[in-house]
Design a protein around this motif. Structure first.
Motif, PDB file in Angstrom:
ATOM      1  N   GLY A   1       0.769  -1.192   0.067  1.00 17.11           N
ATOM      2  CA  GLY A   1      -0.161  -0.279   0.011  1.00 17.11           C
ATOM      3  C   GLY A   1       1.063   1.219   0.431  1.00 17.11           C
ATOM      4  O   GLY A   1       0.011   2.384  -0.208  1.00 17.11           O
ATOM      5  N   ALA A   2       2.354   0.731   0.096  1.00 18.72           N
ATOM      6  CA  ALA A   2       3.072   2.109   0.563  1.00 18.72           C
ATOM      7  C   ALA A   2       3.474   3.046  -0.723  1.00 18.72           C
ATOM      8  O   ALA A   2       3.551   4.779  -0.933  1.00 18.72           O
ATOM      9  CB  ALA A   2       4.041   2.117   1.268  1.00 18.72           C
TER      10      ALA A   2
ATOM     11  N   THR B   1       3.575  -3.557   5.734  1.00 20.50           N
ATOM     12  CA  THR B   1       4.348  -4.271   6.776  1.00 20.50           C
ATOM     13  C   THR B   1       5.271  -3.540   7.431  1.00 20.50           C
ATOM     14  O   THR B   1       5.271  -3.046   8.266  1.00 20.50           O
ATOM     15  CB  THR B   1       5.059  -5.385   6.641  1.00 20.50           C
ATOM     16  OG1 THR B   1       5.997  -5.598   5.543  1.00 20.50           O
ATOM     17  CG2 THR B   1       3.798  -6.429   5.926  1.00 20.50           C
ATOM     18  N   SER B   2       5.526  -2.789   6.561  1.00 20.23           N
ATOM     19  CA  SER B   2       6.307  -1.686   6.821  1.00 20.23           C
ATOM     20  C   SER B   2       6.052  -0.516   6.992  1.00 20.23           C
ATOM     21  O   SER B   2       6.110   0.333   8.018  1.00 20.23           O
ATOM     22  CB  SER B   2       7.844  -0.917   5.894  1.00 20.23           C
ATOM     23  OG  SER B   2       6.766  -0.669   4.388  1.00 20.23           O
ATOM     24  N   ASN B   3       4.937  -0.040   7.070  1.00 18.71           N
ATOM     25  CA  ASN B   3       3.396   1.531   8.132  1.00 18.71           C
ATOM     26  C   ASN B   3       2.528   0.404   8.686  1.00 18.71           C
ATOM     27  O   ASN B   3       1.831   1.472   8.552  1.00 18.71           O
ATOM     28  CB  ASN B   3       3.039   2.106   6.485  1.00 18.71           C
ATOM     29  CG  ASN B   3       3.860   2.370   5.898  1.00 18.71           C
ATOM     30  OD1 ASN B   3       4.962   3.373   6.329  1.00 18.71           O
ATOM     31  ND2 ASN B   3       4.749   1.802   4.901  1.00 18.71           N
TER      32      ASN B   3
ATOM     33  N   GLY C   1      -0.300   0.485  11.273  1.00 16.96           N
ATOM     34  CA  GLY C   1      -0.402   0.888  12.460  1.00 16.96           C
ATOM     35  C   GLY C   1      -0.570   2.710  11.829  1.00 16.96           C
ATOM     36  O   GLY C   1      -1.041   3.579  12.640  1.00 16.96           O
ATOM     37  N   ASN C   2       0.169   3.451  11.322  1.00 17.11           N
ATOM     38  CA  ASN C   2       0.174   4.308  10.856  1.00 17.11           C
ATOM     39  C   ASN C   2      -0.780   4.917   9.441  1.00 17.11           C
ATOM     40  O   ASN C   2      -1.372   4.381   9.209  1.00 17.11           O
ATOM     41  CB  ASN C   2       1.443   4.728   9.508  1.00 17.11           C
ATOM     42  CG  ASN C   2       2.775   4.723  10.403  1.00 17.11           C
ATOM     43  OD1 ASN C   2       3.205   4.746  12.176  1.00 17.11           O
ATOM     44  ND2 ASN C   2       4.196   4.064   9.692  1.00 17.11           N
ATOM     45  N   LYS C   3      -1.338   6.213   9.705  1.00 20.00           N
ATOM     46  CA  LYS C   3      -2.516   6.770   9.006  1.00 20.00           C
ATOM     47  C   LYS C   3      -2.389   6.459   7.395  1.00 20.00           C
ATOM     48  O   LYS C   3      -1.164   6.976   7.455  1.00 20.00           O
ATOM     49  CB  LYS C   3      -2.960   7.501   9.483  1.00 20.00           C
ATOM     50  CG  LYS C   3      -3.714   7.993  10.543  1.00 20.00           C
ATOM     51  CD  LYS C   3      -4.489   9.517  11.223  1.00 20.00           C
ATOM     52  CE  LYS C   3      -5.019   9.637  11.916  1.00 20.00           C
ATOM     53  NZ  LYS C   3      -5.867  10.943  11.734  1.00 20.00           N
ATOM     54  N   ILE C   4      -3.050   5.974   5.889  1.00 23.06           N
ATOM     55  CA  ILE C   4      -2.337   6.039   5.394  1.00 23.06           C
ATOM     56  C   ILE C   4      -1.905   7.376   4.703  1.00 23.06           C
ATOM     57  O   ILE C   4      -1.002   7.564   3.841  1.00 23.06           O
ATOM     58  CB  ILE C   4      -4.100   5.750   4.424  1.00 23.06           C
ATOM     59  CG1 ILE C   4      -3.362   3.946   4.377  1.00 23.06           C
ATOM     60  CG2 ILE C   4      -3.552   5.553   3.100  1.00 23.06           C
ATOM     61  CD1 ILE C   4      -4.888   3.863   3.875  1.00 23.06           C
ATOM     62  N   CYS C   5      -2.914   8.777   4.952  1.00 19.59           N
ATOM     63  CA  CYS C   5      -2.047   9.486   5.110  1.00 19.59           C
ATOM     64  C   CYS C   5      -0.273  10.365   5.204  1.00 19.59           C
ATOM     65  O   CYS C   5      -0.694  11.639   4.911  1.00 19.59           O
ATOM     66  CB  CYS C   5      -3.506  11.155   5.007  1.00 19.59           C
ATOM     67  SG  CYS C   5      -3.518  11.397   7.439  1.00 19.59           S
TER      68      CYS C   5
ATOM     69  N   LYS D   1      -5.869   3.513   8.638  1.00 20.82           N
ATOM     70  CA  LYS D   1      -4.505   2.876   8.255  1.00 20.82           C
ATOM     71  C   LYS D   1      -3.663   2.128   7.847  1.00 20.82           C
ATOM     72  O   LYS D   1      -5.032   1.225   7.659  1.00 20.82           O
ATOM     73  CB  LYS D   1      -4.031   2.871  10.445  1.00 20.82           C
ATOM     74  CG  LYS D   1      -4.643   4.092  11.062  1.00 20.82           C
ATOM     75  CD  LYS D   1      -4.642   3.350  12.319  1.00 20.82           C
ATOM     76  CE  LYS D   1      -5.051   5.293  13.801  1.00 20.82           C
ATOM     77  NZ  LYS D   1      -4.135   4.806  14.832  1.00 20.82           N
ATOM     78  N   PHE D   2      -3.125   1.758   7.666  1.00 16.59           N
ATOM     79  CA  PHE D   2      -2.445   0.935   7.410  1.00 16.59           C
ATOM     80  C   PHE D   2      -2.253  -0.701   7.826  1.00 16.59           C
ATOM     81  O   PHE D   2      -2.417  -0.232   9.001  1.00 16.59           O
ATOM     82  CB  PHE D   2      -1.088   0.983   7.248  1.00 16.59           C
ATOM     83  CG  PHE D   2      -0.951   1.585   5.535  1.00 16.59           C
ATOM     84  CD1 PHE D   2      -0.531   1.649   4.050  1.00 16.59           C
ATOM     85  CD2 PHE D   2      -0.160   2.892   5.900  1.00 16.59           C
ATOM     86  CE1 PHE D   2      -0.508   2.476   2.961  1.00 16.59           C
ATOM     87  CE2 PHE D   2       0.069   4.194   4.920  1.00 16.59           C
ATOM     88  CZ  PHE D   2      -0.013   3.324   3.134  1.00 16.59           C
TER      89      PHE D   2
END
Length: 327
Positions: A11-12, A37-39, A41-45, A58-59
């Motif tokens: 997704g990144a 996997t690398s992001n 818990g982080n918000k996609i924005c 979130k991812f």
């Protein structure tokens, strides 16, 4: 009516970011999860910063195996690895934006058969498919330049292609040739005569013109702009320019996104759209075909949404009514 549920893997990257942007405004689909996997818990924005204020999702590093459609936005060669390690329901349709399943020799995986997803070539097959191999960006622009000739058995000499792509074609990972200081005010070729998209281009041409035995001579170039592909293609053609125009306009008369223009082309006409524009020019016995697309949309994510629309019986243009950034 209930919307279909969408999952995105990888997704990144740029193609995932464009998929998310398109799906946010798709009336028939909604995003169930975006896997990174690398992001996780982080918000996609936080990664796709153009979505700030528009998306609060979130991812995640977990998958929902029951989504209706799965987009694979992984580096080339990684889709097979992912599908070997993860299972999805029998109802889940898959659209792979990598190159793992594009060639005839690679289209069978496990109990799945991947259909090559160029709508202008095989729309009916896409409508019936559960698994799609989305075409490459250069391959899309070049095939759309050649298919009308192949349909009429008119490619009987070598085809010469010079095509320039923007920096987003190289993905988000930094390398020597993607740094701004290297790319700005610069121009270079890469993978001369051997680009990986030649396989699928030759495959599609031969699908329409079985007798094709000439060479497609392809010179890919790096441009100092962000997005778009500008391809010039020429080969021998004994007919008139008007005959060529009639042939192309007839071939694309039912296409929702590919158009033949009587005017010279430039990239700003297609950037931020799912369009391919084609222009024809005749010089002596040579036909010059110019083909332009946005490498991230018609060359990747937009075409993937177009394929999803066809697979689920939606209006083909749903979510893809986009205006070019002309000025």
């Amino acid at each position: 009516m209930k919307k279909i549920e969408v999952g995105i893997i990888g997704g990144a990257g740029y193609t995932a970011g464009e998929l998310i942007r398109l799906l946010m405004f798709h009336r028939e689909a909604e995003i169930n999860f975006v896997y990174s996997t690398s992001n996780a818990g982080n918000k996609i924005c936080k990664v796709h910063q153009d979505l700030e204020g528009s998306l609060d999702l979130k991812f995640t590093d977990t998958i929902n195996p029951n989504v209706d459609v799965l987009f694979l936005c992984l580096g080339h060669g990684n889709s097979v690895k992912f599908l070997k390690a993860n299972s999805f329901s029998d109802k889940t349709k898959i659209i792979d934006l990598g190159n793992d399943f594009r060639l005839e020799k690679d289209k069978f995986f496990d109990n799945k058969t991947f259909v090559y997803g160029l709508p202008e070539l095989q729309k009916e097959a896409i409508k019936k498919a559960d698994y799609i191999a989305n075409p490459g960006c250069f391959a899309t622009a070049i095939q759309l330049a050649l298919l009308p000739l192949a349909e009429n058995n008119l490619i009987n000499s070598d085809v010469h292609v010079n095509a320039v792509t923007g920096s987003t074609g190289a993905g988000t990972s930094l390398s020597e040739t993607t740094h701004f200081t290297w790319r700005d005010n610069n121009f270079s070729y890469y993978k001369p005569f051997t680009h990986q998209h030649l396989g699928e281009i030759n495959q599609s041409v031969k699908q329409l013109q079985e007798s094709f035995s000439s060479e497609i001579v392809f010179m890919p170039n790096r441009g100092n702009f962000s997005r778009g592909i500008f391809a010039t293609v020429y080969t021998n053609f004994e007919g008139t320019l008007e005959e060529a125009k009639n042939l192309y306009k007839t071939f694309y008369q039912d296409s929702r996104f590919t158009f033949v223009s009587d005017e010279d082309l430039h990239l700003k006409q297609v950037v931020n759209t799912n369009k391919c524009l084609i222009h024809l020019h005749k010089h002596n016995n040579k036909l010059l075909i110019t083909s332009i697309i946005d490498n991230l949309l018609k060359g990747a994510s937009g075409q993937a949404i177009q394929n999803m629309n066809l697979m689920f019986g939606f209006e083909e243009t749903e979510g893809l009514q986009l205006k070019a950034n002309y000025f």
